[in-house]
Scaffold this motif. Sequence first.
Motif, PDB file in Angstrom:
ATOM      1  N   PHE A   1      36.012  42.905  42.383  1.00  0.00           N
ATOM      2  CA  PHE A   1      36.780  43.075  43.618  1.00  0.00           C
ATOM      3  C   PHE A   1      37.841  42.003  43.803  1.00  0.00           C
ATOM      4  N   THR A   2      37.678  40.867  43.161  1.00  0.00           N
ATOM      5  CA  THR A   2      38.627  39.775  43.351  1.00  0.00           C
ATOM      6  C   THR A   2      39.397  39.493  42.063  1.00  0.00           C
ATOM      7  N   ILE A   3      38.779  38.796  41.119  1.00  0.00           N
ATOM      8  CA  ILE A   3      39.541  38.330  39.960  1.00  0.00           C
ATOM      9  C   ILE A   3      39.910  39.449  39.001  1.00  0.00           C
ATOM     10  N   ASN A   4      39.156  40.528  38.966  1.00  0.00           N
ATOM     11  CA  ASN A   4      39.544  41.628  38.078  1.00  0.00           C
ATOM     12  C   ASN A   4      40.690  42.436  38.675  1.00  0.00           C
ATOM     13  N   GLN A   5      40.733  42.504  40.007  1.00  0.00           N
ATOM     14  CA  GLN A   5      41.777  43.256  40.691  1.00  0.00           C
ATOM     15  C   GLN A   5      42.993  42.402  41.018  1.00  0.00           C
ATOM     16  N   GLY A   6      42.857  41.085  40.861  1.00  0.00           N
ATOM     17  CA  GLY A   6      43.949  40.206  41.263  1.00  0.00           C
ATOM     18  C   GLY A   6      44.113  40.137  42.756  1.00  0.00           C
TER      19      GLY A   6
END
Length: 428
Positions: free
Chosen positions: A335-340
């Motif tokens: 939800f955060t680092i994979n999606q930017g």
Amino acid sequence: MSTQTAVPGVAPQAGATQDIVAPVQWRDPIVSAIMAVLTLVLAISSHGLSRVTFTGATSWFTMGEISVPAQPAGLVLTAAAAAATAVVWARAVRRQHVPGWLLGVTGVAFVAAFLLWTVADKTSAVLPVVSLLAGGLMFATPLVFGALSGVVCERSGVINIAIEGQLLFGAFLGAVVASVAGSAWWGLIGAPIAGMALAALLALFTIKYRADHIIIGVVLNMLALGVTSFLYSTVLKSNPGLNQTLSLNKIGIPVLKDIPVIGPVLFNQTILVYLMYAAVAVLQFMVFNSRWGLRMRASGEHPRAADTVGIAVNRIRWHNVLLGGALAGLGGAFFTINQGLAFSKDMAAGNGFIALAAMILGRWNPTGALAASLLFGFATNLGAVMQAVGADVPSQFLLMIPYLVTILAVAGFVGAVRAPAMEGKPYP
């Protein structure tokens, strides 16, 4: 006492008993028939041409846009669905096992007919095949990690309702650690640690203090939501440097990434998606083909028998709950680092509960959980794509699809499933 098989028109001999004949299972043929009829309705309702684009499918050659006659294509799909439905009915009437791929044929035919109907006779609407499939895989990623978490926990006897909180806490700490370190890669370490921290509380209260698993799971979900919301409103709001928008870069696998259509969908992804592939493959082998897997399943099915042969049941449960928390926390990093994206309140948005449904639909099997998660992920992305292409169906109804599928799965519409016999029951 002798036993005879009942023969039509011939009375059984005195003193003989007839074989018990299992009732016909009507669920699969009825579901298949409904999908075939809906496919026919969509085919008849389709007019003109449906524009389909394969842009980005491969770099080896150009795969651009094609126009498909909507109604003839829909009728061909209807014929395929009808043929599969006929086989399903024949096997059901003969009380034979109905292979899942037959229902898959009718399901794929219905979805394809729906997609063609959506863009039929619309000059400005183009169906993006590659982005539709890639988006489905993207939305399925946290569901797979969450479902795998449920598999390893419940196979050992602990019900993990706290997947939602573990995803949320993993998203939070993944973003914070990545921001502090200045690299999204460090978030892949922080996220599973967050999931394990919440899982340790789950194990403490359910295994050591023998509390009700469902209640503890719900409480931990509320705890994760409250703590992350509080820290977001106080610490992260006043320190934006702790909540930066960092993202993992996509890593294309040479040659494989250029396989038409499949390549860019499966083999041009971030490291998190590749870790998902590895987690499913490793767990599928380990659960059913290793000593660890045998002891885990014994702890969830027959803990007393496992104890008599020297297996430390509660220790096995502790280890698996922590492993499950790490998997769910890693899924939260999506939800955060994979999606930017920077962290925001309640980012998990119910995905933990959908992951539980995927685990049940997959029958507590890693590959089954993967297939169910892909179904839910595709359903989620379908609403977004249909909204983008201007579908006549209200987008709100399309966005309801994954939640409706979740309700049907949990309600047992997909068939009877048997959970591990001793899940949720403390030992000793």
